[in-house]
Scaffold this active site. Structure first.
Site, short mmCIF file in Angstrom:
data_model
loop_
_atom_site.label_atom_id
_atom_site.label_comp_id
_atom_site.label_asym_id
_atom_site.label_seq_id
_atom_site.Cartn_x
_atom_site.Cartn_y
_atom_site.Cartn_z
N HIS A 148 -9.27 -2.29 -4.83
CA HIS A 148 -8.16 -2.60 -3.93
C HIS A 148 -7.18 -3.57 -4.58
O HIS A 148 -5.96 -3.45 -4.40
CB HIS A 148 -8.64 -3.19 -2.60
CG HIS A 148 -7.49 -3.39 -1.65
ND1 HIS A 148 -6.94 -2.35 -0.93
CD2 HIS A 148 -6.73 -4.47 -1.36
CE1 HIS A 148 -5.91 -2.79 -0.23
NE2 HIS A 148 -5.77 -4.08 -0.48
N HIS A 205 0.83 -1.21 0.00
CA HIS A 205 0.00 0.00 0.00
C HIS A 205 0.87 1.26 0.00
O HIS A 205 0.56 2.23 -0.70
CB HIS A 205 -0.93 0.01 1.21
CG HIS A 205 -1.81 -1.19 1.30
ND1 HIS A 205 -2.48 -1.55 2.45
CD2 HIS A 205 -2.13 -2.14 0.38
CE1 HIS A 205 -3.19 -2.65 2.23
NE2 HIS A 205 -2.98 -3.03 0.98
N ASP A 251 -3.23 -2.90 -5.08
CA ASP A 251 -2.16 -3.86 -4.79
C ASP A 251 -1.25 -4.06 -5.99
O ASP A 251 -0.02 -4.11 -5.86
CB ASP A 251 -2.76 -5.21 -4.38
CG ASP A 251 -3.25 -5.24 -2.94
OD1 ASP A 251 -2.88 -4.35 -2.16
OD2 ASP A 251 -4.03 -6.17 -2.61
N HIS A 258 -0.77 -10.88 -5.14
CA HIS A 258 0.62 -10.48 -4.91
C HIS A 258 1.63 -11.41 -5.58
O HIS A 258 2.61 -10.96 -6.16
CB HIS A 258 0.90 -10.42 -3.40
CG HIS A 258 0.07 -9.41 -2.68
ND1 HIS A 258 0.02 -8.10 -3.03
CD2 HIS A 258 -0.76 -9.55 -1.60
CE1 HIS A 258 -0.79 -7.45 -2.21
NE2 HIS A 258 -1.29 -8.31 -1.35
#
Length: 312
Positions: free
Chosen positions: A239, A79, A243, A266
């Site tokens: 969101h 973030h 990421d 991720h």
């Protein structure tokens, strides 16, 4: 020319570690040109420094974590890195007294606000961009992410696929031409999210011990349980996009190209960045001189401190 950036003066913040649940203090200091993003664990004796690179990402379970060869880690950097990407900050010293960056409200907005109020300094060196020269794609069990060449700028297109009553099927896809202003207004406030059914598992593995309704969107089997509801109608996909922006900035270089992904996370984001950087034929390192900077500004519209404050 478009110049490298750092912050104008030192600044710090305090928050809770998402996974440890402990109080965390992090301090940010200006760094010279060509330094990159450099983290230091100040709670260790001697202190341990880890430079933020694609290769230093060695754990992607529920966050992006930098880990050195001795197992020293700094978790939940994505973030913060997304915020730095949107502000065009290439160089920064980050001192943290814990094994993770504080989660704050679960989004990138607190970091943008902090640096917006502190001020951003342009350095004398030209900013280096990585322009995608050819398609790079990674896949895993039906999920995929790719980078392809673009005429200009950084375009993102991401789709998630959750079967949940609170996740509208029409709100699981989002695309944008990346600028600092658009990120601040349209994406930066999107919070991390989780399902109640997964909380017990995470706690059993010492994960998300600091998670709460103050720093995450939480869903039970039917609805969002946060009293205030969602910040955006499509907060979940935004969101995931946040990421991805952070994960693709782990080397501190802005990418010029198209990013498109389906159900990425991720791990896949980092695998894509590693694959992209692994072969110099995949990209071209470019700088924008005074002669061409004006034509590039629409694509690289980084926030100044006044725009950052106006965005909220």
């Amino acid at each position: 020319m478009i110049k490298q950036r750092t912050i104008l003066k030192p600044v710090s913040m305090t928050g809770i570690g998402l996974h440890s649940g402990a109080k965390v203090e992090v301090a940010f200091r200006p760094a010279p040109a060509n330094t990159g993003l450099v983290y230091t664990r100040t709670d260790l004796n001697p202190a341990v420094t880890i430079k933020c690179t694609a290769d230093s990402v060695r754990d992607t379970q529920l966050c992006t974590a930098l880990v050195n060869d001795n197992g020293v880690r700094i978790s939940t950097v994505e973030h913060l890195t997304a915020a730095l990407s949107s502000l065009g900050i290439d160089n920064l010293f980050i001192d943290v007294n814990a094994p993770e960056i504080p989660v704050m409200d679960g989004s990138a907005q607190p970091f943008i606000y902090l640096f917006g109020t502190t001020g951003i300094k342009e350095l004398s060196a030209p900013k280096k961009f990585l322009r995608v020269a050819r398609k790079v794609r990674v896949e895993n069990e039906g999920k995929w992410a790719e980078l392809t060449p673009s005429e200009s700028g950084f375009h993102l297109d991401l789709q998630i696929d959750f079967n949940h009553p609170a996740m509208d099927r029409d709100k699981q896809h989002f695309a944008m031409d990346f600028t600092g202003q658009k990120f601040a207004s349209d994406v930066s406030r999107a919070r991390t999210f989780c399902f109640m059914r997964d909380v017990e598992f995470m706690h059993a593995h010492n994960l998300a011990l600091g998670g709460s309704l103050e720093n995450a969107v939480v869903l039970d089997d039917n609805r969002v349980i946060n009293p205030e509801g969602l910040r955006y109608e499509d907060e979940f996909v935004k969101h995931k996009l946040l990421d991805a922006i952070g994960d693709l900035y782990m080397d501190g270089h802005s990418i010029l190209g198209n990013f498109k992904a389906y159900k990425t996370g991720h791990d896949l984001n980092n695998r894509l960045l590693r694959a992209f950087l692994a072969d110099p034929k995949n990209y071209e390192v470019i700088e924008f001189t005074d002669e061409v900077a004006d034509s590039a500004e629409h694509a690289i519209d980084f926030l100044d401190s006044k725009k950052a404050l106006r965005a909220f």
